[in-house]
Design an enzyme around this catalytic site. Structure first.
Site, short mmCIF file in Angstrom:
data_model
loop_
_atom_site.label_atom_id
_atom_site.label_comp_id
_atom_site.label_asym_id
_atom_site.label_seq_id
_atom_site.Cartn_x
_atom_site.Cartn_y
_atom_site.Cartn_z
N ASP A 127 0.86 -1.18 0.00
CA ASP A 127 0.00 0.00 0.00
C ASP A 127 0.90 1.24 0.00
O ASP A 127 1.10 1.88 1.03
CB ASP A 127 -0.89 -0.04 1.26
CG ASP A 127 -2.11 0.87 1.13
OD1 ASP A 127 -2.30 1.45 0.05
OD2 ASP A 127 -2.85 0.98 2.11
N GLU A 138 -6.51 5.09 -8.90
CA GLU A 138 -7.80 5.61 -8.44
C GLU A 138 -8.41 6.66 -9.35
O GLU A 138 -7.72 7.57 -9.82
CB GLU A 138 -7.60 6.20 -7.04
CG GLU A 138 -8.89 6.56 -6.35
CD GLU A 138 -8.86 6.20 -4.87
OE1 GLU A 138 -9.83 6.57 -4.20
OE2 GLU A 138 -7.91 5.57 -4.40
N LYS A 157 -9.57 1.93 -9.34
CA LYS A 157 -10.19 2.09 -8.02
C LYS A 157 -11.36 3.07 -8.08
O LYS A 157 -11.21 4.19 -8.58
CB LYS A 157 -9.15 2.62 -7.02
CG LYS A 157 -8.31 1.55 -6.39
CD LYS A 157 -7.24 2.16 -5.53
CE LYS A 157 -7.58 2.06 -4.06
NZ LYS A 157 -6.45 2.46 -3.22
N THR A 202 -13.08 0.72 -3.49
CA THR A 202 -12.42 1.21 -2.28
C THR A 202 -13.41 1.93 -1.37
O THR A 202 -14.58 2.05 -1.69
CB THR A 202 -11.23 2.10 -2.68
OG1 THR A 202 -10.46 2.41 -1.50
CG2 THR A 202 -11.68 3.40 -3.34
N PHE A 232 -12.03 -1.50 4.51
CA PHE A 232 -11.05 -0.77 5.32
C PHE A 232 -11.12 -1.19 6.78
O PHE A 232 -12.06 -0.85 7.48
CB PHE A 232 -11.33 0.74 5.20
CG PHE A 232 -10.74 1.38 3.97
CD1 PHE A 232 -10.50 0.64 2.82
CD2 PHE A 232 -10.45 2.74 3.96
CE1 PHE A 232 -9.96 1.23 1.68
CE2 PHE A 232 -9.91 3.34 2.82
CZ PHE A 232 -9.67 2.59 1.69
#
Length: 327
Positions: free
Chosen positions: A27, A106, A142, A167, A189
């Site tokens: 990440d 993203e 994303k 996400t 998350f």
């Protein structure tokens, strides 16, 4: 019982053991961390790219993106948007030279409630990757796990063969809708769920197995495996190694360089906690969510409502900071 130094040398690190049961993803937008920990895949987001773009080592990528934006011309706003997309793709392309798998890129969080806008931006990113010789099979786009984002994911997967990573996923309703949309991967998350419960409840510490974020991902994993959904579950946003170890066996886990380093120095036996066999024996019931049912179920989860909107605002704010830097 302590482990003798000789035995400890022979025993693999927790990180190496984890890689036997789970696909480890980095990440980060920092290439050095990727070189060091050798993950299969990597994920980026506006916050990570903003941090990396401020490092002197990556100045050339920023310069190239700015030059690209200027070359395409148009209004200043259009130039900055094009430079920003280009920067994401340049970082992604560099990361792909260092990993065997896929990179997640993203779509602008400010499009989170604009289904058509997300589809267009995703296709644009794929075109930009194509320009630098990277095929769509190595990219995960994303998208925010809003109803609009999930439906954009459905269209991108079914009509364009573009793989999506959903996400900012906090609620079970979001996970069910993503599975029904047939997206490639979701990123629930863990850490941000824990943050909310610590901030809003009396309990300030949790054992890993009782951690609300860990329990959320476990339930999603069990549901997907019980009902045969192909969507990959990738736990994300960890606050400590205990959360990671408690999700050993999950399809994928995306982990920050700091926690990857901690796991690589630890030598204890790691036992998988999630398995397809156990998931298939769990007592979850199958549900179907149309838009109305999705909005209602998601709305019933106060944590998820607050963390989704907060996450969108934060990613949007970092996108604005990145644009200011490019300007």
């Amino acid at each position: 019982m302590s482990v003798s130094p000789v035995k400890r040398q022979k025993m693999e690190s927790v990180l190496d053991q984890l890689k036997h049961h789970t696909t480890v993803v980095a990440d980060t937008g920092d290439f050095n961390a990727i070189d060091e920990f050798k993950p299969l895949d990597a994920t980026t987001n506006p916050s990570l790219i903003l941090a990396a773009a401020q490092m002197p080592a990556y100045q050339k990528l920023v310069d190239d993106a700015v030059a690209y934006g200027k070359k395409l011309g148009g209004s200043e706003e259009e130039q900055i948007k094009n430079a920003s997309d280009k920067l994401f793709v340049l970082f992604g392309a560099e990361i792909l030279k260092r990993i065997p798998g896929r990179v997640s890129t993203e779509v602008d969080a400010r499009l989170s409630f604009d289904k058509e806008g997300m589809i267009q931006r995703a296709r644009r990113l794929i075109d930009l990757y194509k320009e630098v010789g990277v095929g769509k099979d190595r990219i995960l786009i994303k998208l925010s796990s809003t109803w609009e984002g999930i439906q954009a994911g459905r269209v991108l997967e079914a009509e364009y063969g573009i793989h999506c990573n959903m996400t900012l996923l906090f609620s079970f309703a979001q996970a069910v809708a993503c599975a029904e949309a047939g997206v490639t991967l979701i990123s629930p998350f863990v850490g941000r769920i824990l943050d909310w419960y610590v901030a809003n409840g009396d309990k300030k510490t949790y054992e890993p197995s009782e951690d609300p974020g860990v329990k959320s991902v476990t339930k999603i994993y069990n549901y997907y495996k019980k009902f045969g959904y192909k969507t990959i579950v990738m736990g994300a946003s960890f606050r400590n190694t205990g959360q990671i170890k408690a999700l050993t066996g999950c399809d994928y886990l995306t982990i920050s360089p700091k926690l990857l380093a901690e796991l690589s120095k630890e030598h204890v036996k790691l036992t998988p906690t999630l398995s397809v066999k156990e998931a298939q024996a769990c007592d979850l019931e199958k549900i179907h969510l149309d838009e109305k049912a999705f909005r209602w179920h998601h709305n019933e989860d106060q944590m998820a409502v607050e963390k989704l909107s907060d996450g969108i605002r934060r990613f949007a704010a970092d996108a604005v900071k990145l644009e200011r830097m490019l300007k």
